[in-house]
Enzyme design. Sequence first.
Site, PDB file in Angstrom:
ATOM      1  N   LYS A  14      -8.593 -63.236 -24.092  1.00 28.50           N
ATOM      2  CA  LYS A  14      -8.447 -62.430 -25.319  1.00 28.50           C
ATOM      3  C   LYS A  14      -9.803 -61.957 -25.839  1.00 28.50           C
ATOM      4  O   LYS A  14      -9.967 -60.786 -26.198  1.00 28.50           O
ATOM      5  CB  LYS A  14      -7.742 -63.241 -26.411  1.00 28.50           C
ATOM      6  CG  LYS A  14      -6.328 -63.646 -26.093  1.00 28.50           C
ATOM      7  CD  LYS A  14      -5.639 -64.257 -27.296  1.00 28.50           C
ATOM      8  CE  LYS A  14      -6.330 -65.512 -27.810  1.00 28.50           C
ATOM      9  NZ  LYS A  14      -6.279 -66.622 -26.814  1.00 28.50           N
ATOM     10  N   ARG A  89      -0.234 -66.728 -34.695  1.00 28.43           N
ATOM     11  CA  ARG A  89       0.142 -67.763 -33.733  1.00 28.43           C
ATOM     12  C   ARG A  89       1.532 -68.339 -33.993  1.00 28.43           C
ATOM     13  O   ARG A  89       1.946 -69.263 -33.324  1.00 28.43           O
ATOM     14  CB  ARG A  89      -0.894 -68.883 -33.738  1.00 28.43           C
ATOM     15  CG  ARG A  89      -2.231 -68.432 -33.178  1.00 28.43           C
ATOM     16  CD  ARG A  89      -3.161 -69.573 -32.940  1.00 28.43           C
ATOM     17  NE  ARG A  89      -4.392 -69.138 -32.305  1.00 28.43           N
ATOM     18  CZ  ARG A  89      -5.359 -69.965 -31.934  1.00 28.43           C
ATOM     19  NH1 ARG A  89      -5.222 -71.263 -32.125  1.00 28.43           N
ATOM     20  NH2 ARG A  89      -6.454 -69.495 -31.369  1.00 28.43           N
TER      21      ARG A  89
END
Length: 213
Positions: A14, A89
């Site tokens: 990421k 998340r």
Amino acid sequence: MRKYIIIGVQGSGKGTQSALLAKGYELVHINVGDIFRWHVQQHTKLGALVRRTMAAGELIGDDHVEKVVRDRLDQHDWNYGFIIDGFPRNRRQAEFFLESYDLDGVIHLDLPDEEVRRRVLARRLCPGCGMDYNLIYDRPAEEGVCEVCGHELVRRADDTEEALAERLRIYHEKTNPILDLLRRKEYVFTVDASRSVDEVQAAIREKLGLPAR
């Protein structure tokens, strides 16, 4: 203005992909993990909480994460847009973001658990200057020594078999369902993260319909 989120399990790249995209299109790269690590290094009250939570392989509480993201975006230094790395998340964090901000796309980096373990357990960190290394892709010239400041490299406190197993469990349990929420709005673009860095970056740009740079 382009506003993106990048989602992927730890070790999926990421940070690397976000940095490349930000450089190519003048976006601000907001790494939520880096913000928390700064608090740890500065020994703030939030940093102490983060240290305990990460060592246990758990996720930071929603209230703390949402406040960090809100405070960072409120700086309004993203004239051409931003890409957020490490958020959301879970479903609550995704709902918070969708209610508060417009979004142009979500990049989902897909990586098998076996490859996650291989990559994450090879990571090393310099406690002196904060430089990151990976013993698979980015080994220092001198084994175990930072090339920038000469400090001995260490493994992050949360890069253990036990902590990683817990993070993977939490990821699949809490993070994957947010993709269903985002897919309903046709935001999600899935990319195979097991390929080379350049191949993954090219796939991201193609899926987002970004002009060549």
